[in-house]
Design a protein around this motif. Structure first.
Motif, PDB file in Angstrom:
ATOM      1  N   GLU A 191       0.829  -1.206   0.000  1.00 40.29           N
ATOM      2  CA  GLU A 191       0.000   0.000   0.000  1.00 40.29           C
ATOM      3  C   GLU A 191       0.864   1.257   0.000  1.00 40.29           C
ATOM      4  O   GLU A 191       0.553   2.242  -0.687  1.00 40.29           O
ATOM      5  N   ILE A 194       2.338   1.626  -3.550  1.00 43.31           N
ATOM      6  CA  ILE A 194       1.334   2.122  -4.497  1.00 43.31           C
ATOM      7  C   ILE A 194       1.087   3.611  -4.287  1.00 43.31           C
ATOM      8  O   ILE A 194       0.972   4.378  -5.252  1.00 43.31           O
ATOM      9  N   SER A 195       1.031   4.018  -3.018  1.00 41.40           N
ATOM     10  CA  SER A 195       0.830   5.441  -2.721  1.00 41.40           C
ATOM     11  C   SER A 195       1.974   6.280  -3.265  1.00 41.40           C
ATOM     12  O   SER A 195       1.755   7.353  -3.860  1.00 41.40           O
ATOM     13  N   ILE A 197       3.997   5.534  -5.787  1.00 36.45           N
ATOM     14  CA  ILE A 197       3.943   5.518  -7.252  1.00 36.45           C
ATOM     15  C   ILE A 197       2.874   6.479  -7.762  1.00 36.45           C
ATOM     16  O   ILE A 197       3.084   7.212  -8.741  1.00 36.45           O
ATOM     17  N   LYS A 198       1.728   6.517  -7.095  1.00 34.38           N
ATOM     18  CA  LYS A 198       0.647   7.433  -7.501  1.00 34.38           C
ATOM     19  C   LYS A 198       1.054   8.893  -7.336  1.00 34.38           C
ATOM     20  O   LYS A 198       0.548   9.769  -8.033  1.00 34.38           O
ATOM     21  N   LYS A 199       1.984   9.131  -6.416  1.00 36.70           N
ATOM     22  CA  LYS A 199       2.472  10.501  -6.205  1.00 36.70           C
ATOM     23  C   LYS A 199       3.544  10.884  -7.222  1.00 36.70           C
ATOM     24  O   LYS A 199       4.051  12.002  -7.204  1.00 36.70           O
ATOM     25  N   GLY A 200       3.906   9.941  -8.092  1.00 31.51           N
ATOM     26  CA  GLY A 200       4.860  10.248  -9.149  1.00 31.51           C
ATOM     27  C   GLY A 200       6.279   9.785  -8.894  1.00 31.51           C
ATOM     28  O   GLY A 200       7.169  10.073  -9.703  1.00 31.51           O
ATOM     29  N   GLU A 201       6.501   9.057  -7.808  1.00 29.35           N
ATOM     30  CA  GLU A 201       7.856   8.590  -7.541  1.00 29.35           C
ATOM     31  C   GLU A 201       8.241   7.494  -8.537  1.00 29.35           C
ATOM     32  O   GLU A 201       7.415   6.719  -9.001  1.00 29.35           O
ATOM     33  N   ILE A 203       9.421   4.154 -10.176  1.00 29.83           N
ATOM     34  CA  ILE A 203       9.199   2.771  -9.762  1.00 29.83           C
ATOM     35  C   ILE A 203      10.496   2.080  -9.335  1.00 29.83           C
ATOM     36  O   ILE A 203      10.514   1.280  -8.401  1.00 29.83           O
TER      37      ILE A 203
END
Length: 220
Positions: A191, A194-195, A197-201, A203
């Motif tokens: 979790e 995923i958070s 990655i959604k913020k643009g960090e 992978i």
């Protein structure tokens, strides 16, 4: 404590549980068994049914009825039909009886029938496939609530079961706390990933930070 363990398990996915079982070197994930309609995830304690070929030795009761009789809420009927896909071992009458008793669902290493009836009453059924052919004169119940195998995994009465769209996992009852602790750790880690990655960090950076590739290693 049992209720708390069920509630903890309900918040997880089979993937989290499978990873935890892998880390503990416990065989528990089952391949090829899926929901036969768009039903909910189910969790519960196993009430087992063993199916065998029909023949001159007969059974007093129709398969599954004795298991339903002793099962209740937060139980899951686990049916071992050796993976057979050419004959049903669960149908609408059994599903209705289980639904009336608030049994959580059924998972079948084999086939079922009457899928429209399952959908109509909202009863969760997981199986290898659906066929119209009856069990009568083809298969019968050998035993219930005894040791079985399920897709190559040992299952005993009161072992824990979780099933969702990814498949089915069996958790040995004496390992439930250990499995839950590790599965929750994996769930929380994913979790957070995923958070991020959604913020643009990136992978690759996230993978490195969380050491995702090596999460099943014994060393933390």
């Amino acid at each position: 404590m049992e209720r708390n363990e069920i509630e903890r398990l309900r918040k997880l996915a089979t993937t989290n549980v499978s990873d935890a079982l892998d880390k503990l070197c416990i065989k528990g994930g089952v391949f090829g068994i899926s929901p036969v309609w768009d039903c909910e995830k189910i969790v519960g304690r196993a009430v087992t049914v063993k199916i065998t070929a029909a023949g001159l030795t007969t059974s007093k009761h129709h398969l599954g009825t004795e298991a339903i009789n002793i099962a209740g809420p937060e139980d899951i009927i686990v049916v071992d039909n050796g993976g057979r896909q050419d004959v049903s071992c669960w149908g609408g009458v059994l599903a209705t009886a289980a639904h009336v008793k608030n049994i959580s669902g059924v998972v079948i290493d084999g086939a079922c029938r009457d899928v429209d009836e399952f959908l109509g009453i909202g009863f969760p059924v997981y199986a290898r496939n659906a066929v119209p052919l009856t069990a009568r004169n083809r298969v019968m119940q050998e035993s219930f609530n005894e040791l079985i195998q399920f897709g190559g995994v040992q299952v005993r009465p009161k072992d824990y079961v979780i099933a969702d769209r990814s498949g089915v996992c069996i958790i040995p009852q004496e390992k439930i706390i250990e499995v839950l602790d590790i599965a929750e750790e994996f769930y929380n880690k994913e979790e957070m990933m995923i958070s991020a990655i959604k913020k643009g960090e990136n992978i690759l950076e996230v993978d490195t930070i969380f050491n995702y590739e090596k999460m099943l290693n014994k060393e933390k």
